[in-house]
Design an enzyme around this catalytic site. Sequence first.
Site, PDB file in Angstrom:
ATOM      1  CB  CYS A 195      -0.891   0.029   1.238  1.00  0.00           C
ATOM      2  SG  CYS A 195      -1.992  -1.369   1.368  1.00  0.00           S
TER       3      CYS A 195
HETATM    4  C1  BEZ Z   1       0.602  -4.611   1.905  1.00  0.00           C
HETATM    5  O1  BEZ Z   1       0.124  -3.530   1.598  1.00  0.00           O
HETATM    6  O2  BEZ Z   1       1.804  -4.806   1.842  1.00  0.00           O
HETATM    7  C2  BEZ Z   1      -0.266  -5.732   2.350  1.00  0.00           C
HETATM    8  C3  BEZ Z   1      -1.420  -5.465   3.066  1.00  0.00           C
HETATM    9  C4  BEZ Z   1      -2.196  -6.530   3.475  1.00  0.00           C
HETATM   10  C5  BEZ Z   1      -1.839  -7.833   3.167  1.00  0.00           C
HETATM   11  C6  BEZ Z   1      -0.680  -8.085   2.417  1.00  0.00           C
HETATM   12  C7  BEZ Z   1       0.103  -7.028   2.008  1.00  0.00           C
END
Ligand code: BEZ
Length: 208
Positions: free
Chosen positions: A45
């Site tokens: 994200c």
């Molecule tokens: C991420 O943004 O890295 C992420 C968020 C939730 C689950 C897996 C990855």
Amino acid sequence: MTIRLGETAPDFKVASTSGEISLHEWAGDSWVFFFSHPADFTPVCTTEMGRTAQLAEEFAKRNVKPLGLSTDTVEEHNKWIEDVNDTQGCDLQFPIVADADHKISELYEMIHPGESETAAVRSVFIIDPDKKVRLTLTYPMAVGRNFDEILRVIDALQMADDKNCALPADWRMGGDVIIPPSVSDEDAKEMFPNGWVEHRPYLRTTKV
Ligand code: BEZ
């Protein structure tokens, strides 16, 4: 409620990092790139938020306002934005919706229990200035979105509207476009003065 293409994007009023916003009023005459994230302070994200901020001029050129969403609070978003700016070398200015109570992510069906009971998956809604949903995409939590494709499909939607045409696979700005089968040859002569190549009666390509 499933949100289908061509339907009006459900309106909402919500707290965001730019204060309270009402989607339709905030969008005004712009297109909207509304995209959700599982959570603040997560790695994928962070890169996606940074990429959107880096592309601010590209979105503005296309009259598109980005609107992020994550299932956390405004206070958490604001702390996270500092990390996004530090790690991604950007200056994030677009609003991020605070959706700790999941009201908006449930309205837009961004929570897919097979992935997570509590966090949004990576949904995309491209909304046009008439507030119609023109494109939806859903990516899993583990895979970041392709922002070249986000810009490409916005270009394609705007080209289709502007020239009454359709766009072939992997089309990019400057490439040949397709004359829709619903347009007769007679009408096509007026609409596409550059002429066209007829590969088949139903497949006519032209330059615009
Ligand atoms: C991420 O943004 O890295 C992420 C968020 C939730 C689950 C897996 C990855």
